[in-house]
Design an enzyme around this catalytic site. Structure first.
Site, mmCIF file in Angstrom:
data_model
loop_
_atom_site.group_PDB
_atom_site.id
_atom_site.type_symbol
_atom_site.label_atom_id
_atom_site.label_comp_id
_atom_site.label_asym_id
_atom_site.label_seq_id
_atom_site.Cartn_x
_atom_site.Cartn_y
_atom_site.Cartn_z
ATOM 1 N N HIS A 95 0.862 -1.188 0.000
ATOM 2 C CA HIS A 95 0.000 0.000 0.000
ATOM 3 C C HIS A 95 0.900 1.241 0.000
ATOM 4 O O HIS A 95 1.967 1.237 0.611
ATOM 5 C CB HIS A 95 -0.900 -0.021 1.250
ATOM 6 C CG HIS A 95 -1.946 1.052 1.207
ATOM 7 N ND1 HIS A 95 -1.662 2.363 1.477
ATOM 8 C CD2 HIS A 95 -3.259 1.003 0.892
ATOM 9 C CE1 HIS A 95 -2.766 3.084 1.331
ATOM 10 N NE2 HIS A 95 -3.748 2.279 0.979
ATOM 11 N N GLU A 154 -4.260 2.155 -7.169
ATOM 12 C CA GLU A 154 -4.605 3.223 -6.228
ATOM 13 C C GLU A 154 -3.731 4.451 -6.468
ATOM 14 O O GLU A 154 -2.608 4.535 -5.936
ATOM 15 C CB GLU A 154 -4.382 2.742 -4.788
ATOM 16 C CG GLU A 154 -5.283 1.630 -4.345
ATOM 17 C CD GLU A 154 -5.558 1.732 -2.845
ATOM 18 O OE1 GLU A 154 -6.729 1.766 -2.475
ATOM 19 O OE2 GLU A 154 -4.611 1.800 -2.065
HETATM 20 P P1 PGA Z 1 -9.616 6.041 0.763
HETATM 21 O O1 PGA Z 1 -8.371 5.042 0.965
HETATM 22 O O2 PGA Z 1 -10.766 5.226 0.263
HETATM 23 O O3 PGA Z 1 -9.847 6.618 2.132
HETATM 24 O O4 PGA Z 1 -9.188 7.058 -0.231
HETATM 25 C C1 PGA Z 1 -8.151 3.984 0.060
HETATM 26 C C2 PGA Z 1 -6.901 3.254 0.436
HETATM 27 O O5 PGA Z 1 -5.950 3.868 0.954
HETATM 28 O O6 PGA Z 1 -6.811 2.028 0.255
#
Ligand code: PGA
Length: 280
Positions: free
Chosen positions: A131, A199
């Protein structure tokens, strides 16, 4: 048909009471819908110390549902037989549990760390790896070692990739994502199931969501790359989108071609809201 994978990343939030309430709220929403059949799999990734409790809560729900159904049909659970019982348990299982990280060794003198094998023992079926909030202090090389460790266990990785705002502005995001994939997935590794979450860092926690075209471009790129360069990586392959997903935008994001699910941070902290995202 592939069920959409809806993953909750609680990050460093919630305690025991909140997690119990979360499951109660989520399952109440299901019970309120008559003859509910889920076309999604929900995966909750809470902090480590809540994993065991969440797994137990998720299974309690399955057994309650099973008992009610069998009682309605007048069937005694002892008469079912092991295979039929497992089949029914699986059909009722809507909630799976995952972790937000793991160590790359199986065991040893690594103070404060937790291995993939231990997570399986606690009931996890998934592990988020790489992540962006962890990549601040983790290299691609370390992510690669973790994936090697996970490949030796019966557990599914959710590998996160995504570019910063600076890289997006420079328009080198596809090269960047390619380098993350090349440098963190060892060619030749094999998994039963493999999940990649796109992401974009600039979208996480900001409320800024890329357009459908922007999401589509990267999801297609990841799919193409893995098909060509990582043949045989997994029997089942999923690509998710993550970053500011909420109940307001989830339907649109989930309808984008080739988006197999979403990874949800902030909006996953309330069971009811997360359920709305799951059924959107
Ligand atoms: P968020 O986070 O939905 O709060 O933007 C997503 C993530 O970090 O996996």
């Amino acid at each position: 048909m592939k069920k959409k994978l809806i993953v909750a990343n609680w990050k460093m939030n919630s305690g025991f009471e909140e997690s119990d309430a979360w499951v109660a709220d989520f399952t109440a929403k299901i019970k309120a819908k008559k003859n509910f059949v889920a076309d999604f799999e929900a995966v909750i990734c809470p902090p480590y110390l809540l994993i065991d409790n969440m797994s137990a809560n998720a299974m309690d729900y399955v057994f309650e549902e099973l008992e009610t159904e069998l009682a309605k049909k007048g069937i005694s659970p002892d008469k079912l037989g092991e295979d039929k019982m497992s089949e029914m348990i699986l059909s009722k299982k809507i909630l799976s549990v995952g972790a937000q990280n793991c160590h790359h060794e199986e065991k040893g003198a690594f103070t404060g760390e937790v291995s993939a094998k231990m997570l399986i023992g606690a009931g996890c079926q998934y592990i988020i790896i790489g992540h962006s909030e962890r990549r601040v202090f983790e290299s691609d090389e370390l992510v690669k070692k973790k994936l090697v460790a996970i490949s030796k266990q019966n557990i599914t990785p959710i590998l996160c990739v995504g570019e910063s705002k600076e890289i997006r502005d420079k328009k080198t995001y596809l090269e960047f994502i390619k380098s993350q994939l090349v440098n963190s997935i060892d060619k030749g590794l094999k998994f039963k199931k493999f999940v990649i979450a796109y992401e974009p860092i600039w979208s996480i926690g900001t409320g800024l969501v890329p357009s459908s075209e922007q999401i589509s471009e990267v999801i297609d790129f990841i799919n193409e790359f893995c098909k060509k360069e990582l043949k045989g990586l997994a029997e089942e392959f999923y690509v998710l989108y993550g970053g500011s997903v909420s109940k307001k935008n989830s339907a649109e994001i989930l309808s984008i071609k080739n988006v197999d699910g979403v990874l949800v941070g902030g909006a996953s902290l309330k069971g009811e809201e997360f359920f709305e995202i799951c059924i959107s």
